[in-house]
Write a protein that holds these residues in place. Structure first.
Motif, PDB file in Angstrom:
ATOM      1  N   ASP A   1       0.845  -1.190   0.000  1.00 43.38           N
ATOM      2  CA  ASP A   1       0.000   0.000   0.000  1.00 43.38           C
ATOM      3  C   ASP A   1       0.886   1.247   0.000  1.00 43.38           C
ATOM      4  OD1 ASP A   1      -2.515  -1.342   0.146  1.00 43.38           O
ATOM      5  OD2 ASP A   1      -2.175  -1.712   2.275  1.00 43.38           O
ATOM      6  N   ALA A   2       1.084   1.856  -1.165  1.00 38.88           N
ATOM      7  CA  ALA A   2       1.917   3.056  -1.278  1.00 38.88           C
ATOM      8  C   ALA A   2       1.247   4.245  -0.594  1.00 38.88           C
ATOM      9  CB  ALA A   2       2.168   3.372  -2.749  1.00 38.88           C
ATOM     10  N   PHE A   3       2.056   5.130  -0.045  1.00 35.14           N
ATOM     11  CA  PHE A   3       1.527   6.324   0.618  1.00 35.14           C
ATOM     12  C   PHE A   3       1.318   7.447  -0.398  1.00 35.14           C
ATOM     13  CE2 PHE A   3       3.457   4.073   4.176  1.00 35.14           C
ATOM     14  CZ  PHE A   3       2.448   4.176   5.121  1.00 35.14           C
ATOM     15  N   ILE A   4       0.233   8.211  -0.193  1.00 36.50           N
ATOM     16  CA  ILE A   4      -0.101   9.338  -1.065  1.00 36.50           C
ATOM     17  C   ILE A   4      -0.657  10.485  -0.222  1.00 36.50           C
ATOM     18  CG2 ILE A   4      -0.604   7.921  -3.109  1.00 36.50           C
ATOM     19  CD1 ILE A   4      -3.613   8.352  -2.420  1.00 36.50           C
ATOM     20  N   LYS A   5      -0.739  11.639  -0.842  1.00 37.65           N
ATOM     21  CA  LYS A   5      -1.394  12.776  -0.211  1.00 37.65           C
ATOM     22  C   LYS A   5      -2.879  12.698  -0.537  1.00 37.65           C
ATOM     23  CE  LYS A   5      -1.154  17.831   0.067  1.00 37.65           C
ATOM     24  NZ  LYS A   5      -0.435  19.046  -0.438  1.00 37.65           N
TER      25      LYS A   5
ATOM     26  N   ASP B   1      -7.710  15.604   1.657  1.00 39.26           N
ATOM     27  CA  ASP B   1      -7.741  16.487   2.824  1.00 39.26           C
ATOM     28  C   ASP B   1      -6.357  16.974   3.221  1.00 39.26           C
ATOM     29  OD1 ASP B   1      -6.593  14.212   3.853  1.00 39.26           O
ATOM     30  OD2 ASP B   1      -8.143  13.827   5.345  1.00 39.26           O
ATOM     31  N   GLY B   2      -5.333  16.609   2.405  1.00 35.81           N
ATOM     32  CA  GLY B   2      -3.973  17.055   2.656  1.00 35.81           C
ATOM     33  C   GLY B   2      -3.167  16.171   3.580  1.00 35.81           C
ATOM     34  N   LYS B   3      -3.785  15.136   4.118  1.00 35.67           N
ATOM     35  CA  LYS B   3      -3.095  14.250   5.049  1.00 35.67           C
ATOM     36  C   LYS B   3      -2.495  13.054   4.321  1.00 35.67           C
ATOM     37  CE  LYS B   3      -6.013  15.499   8.991  1.00 35.67           C
ATOM     38  NZ  LYS B   3      -6.955  14.992  10.028  1.00 35.67           N
ATOM     39  N   LEU B   4      -1.542  12.418   4.987  1.00 33.86           N
ATOM     40  CA  LEU B   4      -0.915  11.227   4.431  1.00 33.86           C
ATOM     41  C   LEU B   4      -1.854  10.032   4.585  1.00 33.86           C
ATOM     42  CD1 LEU B   4       1.899  10.536   3.209  1.00 33.86           C
ATOM     43  CD2 LEU B   4       2.517   9.653   5.459  1.00 33.86           C
ATOM     44  N   GLY B   5      -1.936   9.247   3.522  1.00 28.73           N
ATOM     45  CA  GLY B   5      -2.758   8.041   3.547  1.00 28.73           C
ATOM     46  C   GLY B   5      -2.207   7.029   2.575  1.00 28.73           C
ATOM     47  N   THR B   6      -2.951   5.975   2.302  1.00 32.81           N
ATOM     48  CA  THR B   6      -2.471   4.952   1.377  1.00 32.81           C
ATOM     49  C   THR B   6      -3.297   4.940   0.104  1.00 32.81           C
ATOM     50  OG1 THR B   6      -3.857   3.226   2.394  1.00 32.81           O
ATOM     51  CG2 THR B   6      -1.631   3.501   3.252  1.00 32.81           C
ATOM     52  N   LYS B   7      -2.610   4.682  -1.004  1.00 33.74           N
ATOM     53  CA  LYS B   7      -3.270   4.657  -2.315  1.00 33.74           C
ATOM     54  C   LYS B   7      -4.213   3.481  -2.416  1.00 33.74           C
ATOM     55  CE  LYS B   7      -2.205   4.695  -7.272  1.00 33.74           C
ATOM     56  NZ  LYS B   7      -1.110   4.690  -8.280  1.00 33.74           N
ATOM     57  N   THR B   8      -3.775   2.336  -1.928  1.00 31.67           N
ATOM     58  CA  THR B   8      -4.621   1.151  -1.860  1.00 31.67           C
ATOM     59  C   THR B   8      -4.812   0.787  -0.387  1.00 31.67           C
ATOM     60  OG1 THR B   8      -2.639  -0.223  -2.106  1.00 31.67           O
ATOM     61  CG2 THR B   8      -3.917   0.249  -4.110  1.00 31.67           C
TER      62      THR B   8
ATOM     63  N   GLY C   1      -6.082  -3.659   4.906  1.00 26.74           N
ATOM     64  CA  GLY C   1      -7.341  -3.693   5.641  1.00 26.74           C
ATOM     65  C   GLY C   1      -7.400  -2.700   6.779  1.00 26.74           C
ATOM     66  N   GLY C   2      -6.709  -1.568   6.632  1.00 26.79           N
ATOM     67  CA  GLY C   2      -6.781  -0.511   7.633  1.00 26.79           C
ATOM     68  C   GLY C   2      -5.921  -0.721   8.856  1.00 26.79           C
ATOM     69  N   VAL C   3      -5.104  -1.785   8.851  1.00 25.25           N
ATOM     70  CA  VAL C   3      -4.251  -2.086  10.011  1.00 25.25           C
ATOM     71  C   VAL C   3      -2.847  -2.419   9.524  1.00 25.25           C
ATOM     72  CG1 VAL C   3      -3.913  -3.554  12.025  1.00 25.25           C
ATOM     73  CG2 VAL C   3      -6.232  -3.003  11.271  1.00 25.25           C
ATOM     74  N   GLN C   4      -1.853  -1.721  10.060  1.00 24.26           N
ATOM     75  CA  GLN C   4      -0.456  -2.008   9.725  1.00 24.26           C
ATOM     76  C   GLN C   4       0.350  -2.075  11.015  1.00 24.26           C
ATOM     77  OE1 GLN C   4       0.026   1.342   7.036  1.00 24.26           O
ATOM     78  NE2 GLN C   4       0.017  -0.011   5.255  1.00 24.26           N
ATOM     79  N   GLY C   5       1.131  -3.136  11.161  1.00 28.07           N
ATOM     80  CA  GLY C   5       1.878  -3.324  12.395  1.00 28.07           C
ATOM     81  C   GLY C   5       0.983  -3.543  13.597  1.00 28.07           C
ATOM     82  N   GLY C   6      -0.260  -3.968  13.333  1.00 31.40           N
ATOM     83  CA  GLY C   6      -1.201  -4.186  14.422  1.00 31.40           C
ATOM     84  C   GLY C   6      -1.896  -2.940  14.901  1.00 31.40           C
ATOM     85  N   ILE C   7      -1.713  -1.803  14.181  1.00 27.90           N
ATOM     86  CA  ILE C   7      -2.249  -0.505  14.598  1.00 27.90           C
ATOM     87  C   ILE C   7      -3.097   0.078  13.469  1.00 27.90           C
ATOM     88  CG2 ILE C   7      -1.630   1.831  15.359  1.00 27.90           C
ATOM     89  CD1 ILE C   7       1.057   0.616  16.304  1.00 27.90           C
ATOM     90  N   SER C   8      -4.243   0.648  13.820  1.00 26.49           N
ATOM     91  CA  SER C   8      -5.116   1.245  12.801  1.00 26.49           C
ATOM     92  C   SER C   8      -4.451   2.456  12.172  1.00 26.49           C
ATOM     93  CB  SER C   8      -6.467   1.633  13.416  1.00 26.49           C
ATOM     94  OG  SER C   8      -6.290   2.598  14.433  1.00 26.49           O
TER      95      SER C   8
END
Length: 409
Positions: A277-281, A284-291, A295-302
């Motif tokens: 899941d690559a990161f994108i802007k 809303d201007g915040k960092l998020g993922t392109k895909t 499932g909304g959880v990485q490293g066990g953290i939302s």
């Protein structure tokens, strides 16, 4: 045990044919508007006898708040919830005095405790989930009011009939399916009795369940759940990762046999270069993922993306067909079970899955908020920390996002 949660703790009680079932909830914040009416809609979605696809047992499952609420608001003290069992038929289970039902919990409960409830499934019955749904509705109400969280589950398969998730076997998830996850509502889910938001697939599922019922048989399926607008930072590494807590919650539901989150097992078939899941802007201007294959959880953290997962439910064990099996004595025989049973549990499992998801998120929110508040009481650090150690302020975060975009990462 019969208690779930760390700070938002739920204890359920009751058997399938006792006087009542319910729950005690400890840790609900004070000052939240709450009444029986707020809880009842989810209870009604879970209740038996709601369609030809479910057990004909006729229970209104009317919930009664017993404590912890006064003048229509929560007090912060334990909330007691009770639902009376009314349509009981313990005489339908006399055969189980002699036979443990194949694939049921009759035998294992007897082995564990040395005795068991004489009728129904006792604590292994789906009647136990009434307390979960009532408690989960309260948790969800807080999450909705405080954070705008939305939790929606739906039936994604019955037997070999699956709601379309990808256009081809080489795709992970199609754009249409991702749009479904981002926009599906409970009203849309409830437009048909099988609770599948895809009309053509729902019709086939309904036919399959009716076929099983006509043969005094049963069939399994899967339920998919999506949690939208979850707070970030939820989950406790390393043993209480958010997906681990969700898996624990879902696999505690009767008849469950599997759990997957995000791309799940299918994701193992794709290379990291495709799956990551690559990161994108974001807009809303915040960092998020392109895909969102995580499932909304990485490293066990939302991480702020939609959390979505799928649960597998086996075919119900109790069927009315004659089955060659053995008595408790070991003597071979034929069991023909009476009683009223679901030919497929997934339509009624939908609100149970939503409830358990709400309990996990609610508990995680209280844990994370207690950590954040406790840390906020410390004086500011005098020694500057490296940029990689702290959350950047809004200006710094915008610069980081712009740099990432400019580099094409």
């Amino acid at each position: 045990m019969s208690t779930f949660g760390t700070l938002f703790r739920v204890t359920t009680y009751g058997e399938s044919h006792c006087a009542s079932v319910g729950a005690i909830i400890d840790g609900c914040p004070p000052g939240m508007p709450l009444s029986d009416v707020d809880i009842q809609p989810q209870m009604t979605r879970r209740r038996p006898g709601q369609s030809a696809l479910t057990t004909p047992r006729n229970e209104a499952d009317a919930v009664q708040i017993q404590s912890g609420v006064e003048a229509g608001v929560t007090l912060g003290t334990p909330i007691g919830l009770m639902v009376k069992n009314k349509d009981q038929r313990p005489h339908d289970y006399t055969e189980t005095d002699h036979y443990p039902r194949p694939s049921h919990a009759d035998w294992t409960y007897l082995l564990k405790y040395g005795l068991k409830a004489s009728s129904g499934g006792g604590r292994s019955s789906a009647r136990e989930t009434i307390g979960r749904v009532a408690a989960g509705t309260i948790a969800e109400r807080y999450l909705k009011m405080a954070y705008g969280v939305e939790i929606v589950a739906f039936v994604s398969s019955v037997g070999k009939i699956h709601l379309p998730e990808s256009a081809t076997d080489d795709d992970l998830l199609s754009e249409d399916y991702l749009k479904l996850l981002s926009s599906i509502t409970r009203e849309q889910v409830d437009e048909n009795p099988v609770r599948c938001p895809h009309e053509e697939t729902a019709d086939l599922m309904q036919e399959r369940i009716i076929e099983a019922k006509s043969k005094a048989d049963s069939i399994g399926g899967t339920v998919t759940c999506v949690i939208r607008r979850s707070p970030v930072g939820l989950g406790e590494p390393v043993f209480d990762k958010l997906e681990a807590k969700l898996a624990h919650a879902m696999l505690s539901i009767p008849a469950t046999k599997g759990f997957e989150i995000g791309s799940g097992f299918k994701g193992t078939e794709f290379a990291g270069s495709v799956h990551n899941d690559a990161f994108i802007k974001k807009p809303d201007g915040k960092l998020g993922t392109k895909t969102n294959r995580s499932g909304g959880v990485q490293g066990g953290i939302s991480n702020g993306e939609d959390i979505y997962f799928k649960i597998a439910f086996k075919s119900p064990a109790t069927i009315s067909q004659e089955q060659t099996t053995a008595k408790y004595s070991g003597e071979a025989g034929v069991l023909a079970t009476r009683g009223r049973h679901d030919p497929c549990v997934v339509p009624r499992a939908v609100p149970i899955v939503e409830a358990m998801a709400a309990l996990v998120i609610m508990d995680a929110v209280l844990i994370q908020n207690s950590r954040a508040f406790t840390a906020s009481l410390l004086p500011p650090l005098e020694t500057p920390l490296p940029p990689s150690m702290v959350i950047p302020n809004e200006t710094q975060q915008e610069k980081i996002v712009d740099d990432i975009v400019a580099k094409g990462l």
